[in-house]
Design a protein around this motif. Sequence first.
Motif, PDB file in Angstrom:
ATOM      1  N   GLY A   1      39.098  63.811  39.894  1.00  0.00           N
ATOM      2  CA  GLY A   1      38.701  64.129  38.521  1.00  0.00           C
ATOM      3  C   GLY A   1      38.680  62.941  37.589  1.00  0.00           C
ATOM      4  O   GLY A   1      38.202  63.032  36.469  1.00  0.00           O
ATOM      5  N   LYS A   2      39.181  61.791  38.017  1.00  0.00           N
ATOM      6  CA  LYS A   2      39.218  60.592  37.184  1.00  0.00           C
ATOM      7  C   LYS A   2      37.966  59.767  37.448  1.00  0.00           C
ATOM      8  O   LYS A   2      37.704  59.396  38.572  1.00  0.00           O
ATOM      9  CB  LYS A   2      40.482  59.788  37.516  1.00  0.00           C
ATOM     10  N   THR A   3      37.187  59.524  36.398  1.00  0.00           N
ATOM     11  CA  THR A   3      36.012  58.671  36.564  1.00  0.00           C
ATOM     12  C   THR A   3      36.410  57.236  36.250  1.00  0.00           C
ATOM     13  O   THR A   3      37.187  56.986  35.330  1.00  0.00           O
ATOM     14  CB  THR A   3      34.865  59.092  35.626  1.00  0.00           C
ATOM     15  N   GLY A   4      35.919  56.305  37.016  1.00  0.00           N
ATOM     16  CA  GLY A   4      36.254  54.904  36.821  1.00  0.00           C
ATOM     17  C   GLY A   4      35.484  54.302  35.655  1.00  0.00           C
ATOM     18  O   GLY A   4      34.406  54.759  35.298  1.00  0.00           O
ATOM     19  N   ASP A   5      36.068  53.290  35.047  1.00  0.00           N
ATOM     20  CA  ASP A   5      35.414  52.571  33.962  1.00  0.00           C
ATOM     21  C   ASP A   5      34.791  51.315  34.546  1.00  0.00           C
ATOM     22  O   ASP A   5      35.500  50.391  34.925  1.00  0.00           O
ATOM     23  CB  ASP A   5      36.438  52.169  32.894  1.00  0.00           C
ATOM     24  N   LYS A   6      33.482  51.280  34.654  1.00  0.00           N
ATOM     25  CA  LYS A   6      32.818  50.121  35.229  1.00  0.00           C
ATOM     26  C   LYS A   6      32.834  48.930  34.265  1.00  0.00           C
ATOM     27  O   LYS A   6      32.642  47.798  34.658  1.00  0.00           O
ATOM     28  CB  LYS A   6      31.377  50.456  35.624  1.00  0.00           C
TER      29      LYS A   6
ATOM     30  N   LYS B   1      35.918  52.731  42.141  1.00  0.00           N
ATOM     31  CA  LYS B   1      36.133  53.443  40.881  1.00  0.00           C
ATOM     32  C   LYS B   1      36.205  52.532  39.668  1.00  0.00           C
ATOM     33  O   LYS B   1      35.942  52.965  38.562  1.00  0.00           O
ATOM     34  CB  LYS B   1      37.401  54.282  40.969  1.00  0.00           C
ATOM     35  N   TRP B   2      36.635  51.284  39.847  1.00  0.00           N
ATOM     36  CA  TRP B   2      36.804  50.391  38.712  1.00  0.00           C
ATOM     37  C   TRP B   2      35.791  49.286  38.797  1.00  0.00           C
ATOM     38  O   TRP B   2      35.549  48.498  38.039  1.00  0.00           O
ATOM     39  CB  TRP B   2      38.222  49.815  38.679  1.00  0.00           C
TER      40      TRP B   2
ATOM     41  N   ARG C   1      42.133  50.417  30.008  1.00  0.00           N
ATOM     42  CA  ARG C   1      42.630  51.190  31.151  1.00  0.00           C
ATOM     43  C   ARG C   1      42.285  50.494  32.470  1.00  0.00           C
ATOM     44  O   ARG C   1      43.118  50.403  33.371  1.00  0.00           O
ATOM     45  CB  ARG C   1      42.032  52.600  31.111  1.00  0.00           C
ATOM     46  N   ALA C   2      41.063  49.971  32.571  1.00  0.00           N
ATOM     47  CA  ALA C   2      40.648  49.253  33.781  1.00  0.00           C
ATOM     48  C   ALA C   2      41.449  47.972  33.953  1.00  0.00           C
ATOM     49  O   ALA C   2      41.886  47.633  35.060  1.00  0.00           O
ATOM     50  CB  ALA C   2      39.155  48.936  33.712  1.00  0.00           C
ATOM     51  N   LYS C   3      41.682  47.270  32.858  1.00  0.00           N
ATOM     52  CA  LYS C   3      42.447  46.028  32.891  1.00  0.00           C
ATOM     53  C   LYS C   3      43.884  46.298  33.355  1.00  0.00           C
ATOM     54  O   LYS C   3      44.437  45.553  34.169  1.00  0.00           O
ATOM     55  CB  LYS C   3      42.450  45.408  31.498  1.00  0.00           C
ATOM     56  N   SER C   4      44.465  47.381  32.864  1.00  0.00           N
ATOM     57  CA  SER C   4      45.822  47.750  33.250  1.00  0.00           C
ATOM     58  C   SER C   4      45.901  48.098  34.730  1.00  0.00           C
ATOM     59  O   SER C   4      46.833  47.699  35.425  1.00  0.00           O
ATOM     60  CB  SER C   4      46.316  48.950  32.430  1.00  0.00           C
TER      61      SER C   4
END
Length: 88
Positions: A50-55, A87-88, A60-63
């Motif tokens: 259910g979690k979509t990645g941040d391209k 995902k990232w 959040r992606a950096k963390s």
Amino acid sequence: MAKKADPRLARVGVSGYNKPKRTPSHPKKSHVVVAKEGDKVKTIRFGQQGKTGDKTMTKRAKSFKARHAKNIAKGKMSAAFWANKTKW
């Protein structure tokens, strides 16, 4: 004599080694991959369902990348590597 196809590929339903696939019906993990590096082969389930990645590089992606940097560096045989790639 031809080699037999690896039964792990058919079991998880992927078309080949190192090719991640979505698993929408899995209760916890969002993707599966049969990773192969040299002679080692391993089935890896990864990603939060259910979690979509941040391209893009969001906070959040950096963390995520900072928190899992050691595991991502392990390469194809780690779930963090595949989550980072897919995902990232």
